[in-house]
Design an enzyme around this catalytic site. Structure first.
Site, short mmCIF file in Angstrom:
data_model
loop_
_atom_site.label_atom_id
_atom_site.label_comp_id
_atom_site.label_asym_id
_atom_site.label_seq_id
_atom_site.Cartn_x
_atom_site.Cartn_y
_atom_site.Cartn_z
N LYS A 160 60.81 52.37 71.11
CA LYS A 160 59.96 51.20 70.87
C LYS A 160 58.50 51.61 70.83
CE LYS A 160 61.06 47.04 72.88
NZ LYS A 160 61.35 46.20 74.07
C1 E4P Z 1 62.24 42.82 74.04
O1 E4P Z 1 62.27 43.78 73.29
C2 E4P Z 1 60.97 42.21 74.49
O2 E4P Z 1 60.21 43.14 75.18
C3 E4P Z 1 61.24 40.97 75.30
O3 E4P Z 1 62.16 40.16 74.62
C4 E4P Z 1 59.99 40.20 75.68
O4 E4P Z 1 60.34 38.98 76.29
P1 E4P Z 1 59.27 38.04 77.06
O5 E4P Z 1 58.30 37.52 76.05
O6 E4P Z 1 60.10 36.95 77.66
O7 E4P Z 1 58.60 38.91 78.07
#
Ligand code: E4P
Length: 297
Positions: free
Chosen positions: A113
């Site tokens: 990522k």
């Molecule tokens: C996943 O890849 C993301 O980091 C995650 O869904 C973020 O979620 P949030 O906005 O609830 O922190």
């Protein structure tokens, strides 16, 4: 248990292997997993160490992340486990790439990522040229998704782009519109980028993603449990999403833009304040577990 698998792949959004196992028994499968620095900081083992007054060194934190990812990796299907590089606002593409390469070697099903910034996309561009799988995170605009597409053309493996629904909804913009706009824009493309709906906080958002047939969605265990309690139903295309903002007011639509995917990726406007805030939040959550944080007291 689900009798029939939906078109949309289901990923667990979390940092605790026990949670992934629980969801696997609930649904009968888990296609993949996404992690991020905030979720890893919440891992029960790390939390226990913090509660006992043992903050971690950077190396220990890195080893903990690797250990967690290695426990999750064999539990999931072919959507892989997404591992996020530790980038702050000043981290350059070379540093992200070096970390991405190392993390990619942790497990055979890794997706690296990178944040949806200029430096993150530069690292992603080189990564896919080297045959790495990538997931571009903190995506909040159609322009950013167009840049992800253009920067990763030629990737052998599917590239993931993660538009964040909940964080847009929170501030009154309809995050589901962003998903639809990206899906529509990508119809003119070659299909190498898959939409991974992220930041899902409610069963309604989950159902809307299923109704739209998004490629993948990543969902926290508690939302998957709530969905399971209602019978794991899959809505048809007529499902309408009635999201509200953090004060309960209706959401503003996000209009579609005509963008040319064949343009150079650097020509798209990558700036978004939620991307900047997202990076800051990940750094702060991560550093709270460290002995010697660089940025916070
Ligand atoms: C996943 O890849 C993301 O980091 C995650 O869904 C973020 O979620 P949030 O906005 O609830 O922190």
């Amino acid at each position: 248990m689900m009798k029939e698998r939906p078109k949309t792949k289901i990923l667990v959004d979390g940092g605790d292997p026990a949670e992934t196992e629980k969801i696997k028994s609930l649904l009968g499968f888990v296609d993949g997993q996404t992690t991020n620095p905030s979720l890893i900081a919440k891992n029960p083992e790390i939390q226990q160490r913090i509660a006992a007054g043992q903050k971690l060194s950077t190396e220990e934190q890195h080893e903990e992340y690797k250990k967690i990812v290695r426990q999750i990796s064999p539990l999931i299907g072919d959507a892989g486990v997404s591992i996020e590089v530790f980038a702050d606002l000043g981290t350059g593409s070379d540093a992200m790439l070096a970390e991405g390469r190392e993390m990619f070697s942790w497990v055979p099903n890794a997706y690296i990522k990178y944040p949806c910034t200029h430096e993150g996309l530069r690292a992603a561009q080189v990564s896919v040229q080297e045959g790495m799988r990538v997931n571009i995170t903190l995506c909040f605009s159609q322009e950013q998704a167009a840049a992800v597409y253009a920067a990763t053309v030629g990737s052998k493996a599917p590239v993931y782009v993660s538009p964040f629904i909940g964080r847009l909804d929170d501030r009154g913009e309809n995050g589901m519109d962003l998903i639809q706009n990206i899906q529509r824009m990508y119809k003119a493309g070659d299909g190498h980028v898959h939409v991974l709906a992220a930041s899902i906080r409610s069963t309604d958002q989950l159902l809307a993603c299923l109704a739209l047939g998004v490629d993948l969605m990543t969902v926290p265990a508690k939302v998957l449990e709530a969905w399971s309690a209602t019978g794991l139903s899959i809505p048809d295309k007529r499902f309408t999403y009635k999201g509200v903002d953090s004060k309960g007011s209706p959401l503003r639509p996000i209009p579609y833009k005509h963008l040319d995917l064949s343009k150079p990726w650097e020509s798209f406007d990558l700036k978004h304040d939620l991307t900047t805030k997202g990076i800051e939040r990940f750094v702060a959550d991560f550093e709270r577990t460290l002995q010697q944080p660089k940025h916070i007291a």
